[in-house]
Each structure stands twice: as structure tokens, then as C-alpha cells.
Motif scaffolding. Structure first.
Motif, mmCIF file in Angstrom:
data_model
loop_
_atom_site.group_PDB
_atom_site.id
_atom_site.type_symbol
_atom_site.label_atom_id
_atom_site.label_comp_id
_atom_site.label_asym_id
_atom_site.label_seq_id
_atom_site.Cartn_x
_atom_site.Cartn_y
_atom_site.Cartn_z
ATOM 1 N N GLN A 158 0.842 -1.198 0.000
ATOM 2 C CA GLN A 158 0.000 0.000 0.000
ATOM 3 C C GLN A 158 0.878 1.249 0.000
ATOM 4 O O GLN A 158 0.609 2.205 -0.734
ATOM 5 C CB GLN A 158 -0.924 -0.013 1.214
ATOM 6 N N LEU A 159 1.918 1.248 0.808
ATOM 7 C CA LEU A 159 2.842 2.371 0.873
ATOM 8 C C LEU A 159 3.496 2.622 -0.482
ATOM 9 O O LEU A 159 3.574 3.752 -0.953
ATOM 10 C CB LEU A 159 3.903 2.122 1.945
ATOM 11 N N ARG A 160 3.945 1.551 -1.121
ATOM 12 C CA ARG A 160 4.584 1.666 -2.437
ATOM 13 C C ARG A 160 3.604 2.280 -3.438
ATOM 14 O O ARG A 160 3.950 3.168 -4.210
ATOM 15 C CB ARG A 160 5.047 0.296 -2.933
ATOM 16 N N SER A 161 2.366 1.838 -3.395
ATOM 17 C CA SER A 161 1.340 2.356 -4.284
ATOM 18 C C SER A 161 1.119 3.849 -4.060
ATOM 19 O O SER A 161 1.025 4.633 -5.014
ATOM 20 C CB SER A 161 0.028 1.602 -4.070
ATOM 21 N N ILE A 162 1.052 4.265 -2.806
ATOM 22 C CA ILE A 162 0.857 5.679 -2.469
ATOM 23 C C ILE A 162 2.037 6.503 -2.960
ATOM 24 O O ILE A 162 1.860 7.554 -3.578
ATOM 25 C CB ILE A 162 0.636 5.848 -0.954
ATOM 26 N N VAL A 163 3.243 6.040 -2.696
ATOM 27 C CA VAL A 163 4.445 6.764 -3.113
ATOM 28 C C VAL A 163 4.487 6.896 -4.636
ATOM 29 O O VAL A 163 4.779 7.972 -5.172
ATOM 30 C CB VAL A 163 5.722 6.079 -2.580
ATOM 31 N N GLU A 164 4.156 5.833 -5.346
ATOM 32 C CA GLU A 164 4.167 5.877 -6.809
ATOM 33 C C GLU A 164 3.116 6.833 -7.346
ATOM 34 O O GLU A 164 3.356 7.553 -8.318
ATOM 35 C CB GLU A 164 3.983 4.471 -7.382
ATOM 36 N N ARG A 165 1.949 6.888 -6.711
ATOM 37 C CA ARG A 165 0.909 7.834 -7.114
ATOM 38 C C ARG A 165 1.384 9.268 -6.907
ATOM 39 O O ARG A 165 1.185 10.135 -7.757
ATOM 40 C CB ARG A 165 -0.381 7.584 -6.342
ATOM 41 N N ILE A 166 2.011 9.510 -5.758
ATOM 42 C CA ILE A 166 2.538 10.850 -5.478
ATOM 43 C C ILE A 166 3.582 11.226 -6.513
ATOM 44 O O ILE A 166 3.592 12.350 -7.028
ATOM 45 C CB ILE A 166 3.109 10.938 -4.040
ATOM 46 N N GLU A 167 4.461 10.301 -6.843
ATOM 47 C CA GLU A 167 5.501 10.576 -7.840
ATOM 48 C C GLU A 167 4.887 10.907 -9.203
ATOM 49 O O GLU A 167 5.339 11.845 -9.873
ATOM 50 C CB GLU A 167 6.441 9.375 -7.967
ATOM 51 N N ARG A 168 3.848 10.170 -9.601
ATOM 52 C CA ARG A 168 3.181 10.459 -10.877
ATOM 53 C C ARG A 168 2.541 11.850 -10.845
ATOM 54 O O ARG A 168 2.640 12.614 -11.810
ATOM 55 C CB ARG A 168 2.116 9.400 -11.187
ATOM 56 N N LEU A 169 1.880 12.169 -9.736
ATOM 57 C CA LEU A 169 1.238 13.471 -9.606
ATOM 58 C C LEU A 169 2.263 14.604 -9.603
ATOM 59 O O LEU A 169 2.029 15.667 -10.191
ATOM 60 C CB LEU A 169 0.369 13.521 -8.349
#
Length: 92
Positions: free
Chosen positions: A17-28
């Protein structure tokens, strides 16, 4: 330290879940960078067409505010400018 399956699976799920959140933030963040570049290009276009960029930025900022917020801000600005002698009737 006790290693049981529940502890491991919870950590794995949280890590996923953390990895998913971090990747979303990076895309944004990347999208934000692209949008900022597009905004910069629009300001450059406006400047090329003879518009004053500083004034345009002020207009954009003012349009984000509610009319009563703008009125209050303008009144305070006038008050301060008058106190500094920057307007007719100021004491400065």
C-alpha cells in the motif's frame, strides 16, 4: 521477536500500500511539473503578445479570491499606503 504469518502478511500489505501511495505521489508530482511548464509557456506567449506578465499573475491570484476577500485586502492595502504617505492624504 516472534515471526508469525499474520505479522508478515500485515507488513507486506502495508508495504504494498505504501509503495502504491508513493508511486501515485511521484506520478502526480511529474504531472504537476508538466502543468507548471505549460503555465510558464502560456505566460511567455502572453508576454510575446504584449501583455504584462506581472499584472497577469496578479489578476489570476485575485480571481481565486472571493469578492469580499478582495475588498478587504484592497481596503487594508489602501490604509497602509495612506499611512505611509503613498496616497493623497497620507501621513508618511
Amino acid at each position: 521477536m516472534v515471526d508469525d504469518d499474520d505479522s508478515f502478511s500485515t507488513t507486506t500489505v502495508h508495504a504494498s500500500q505504501l509503495r502504491s501511495i508513493v508511486e501515485r505521489i511521484e506520478r502526480l508530482e511529474e504531472e504537476k511539473k508538466e502543468v507548471a511548464e505549460q503555465i510558464k509557456e502560456v505566460y511567455a506567449e502572453a508576454k510575446g503578445n504584449g501583455f504584462d506578465v506581472k499584472t497577469l499573475r496578479k489578476i489570476v491570484a485575485l480571481r481565486k479570491k472571493k469578492p469580499e476577500e478582495r475588498t478587504e485586502e484592497e481596503a487594508m492595502l489602501d490604509l497602509y499606503m495612506q499611512a505611509l504617505g503613498m496616497l493623497p492624504g497620507g501621513e508618511g
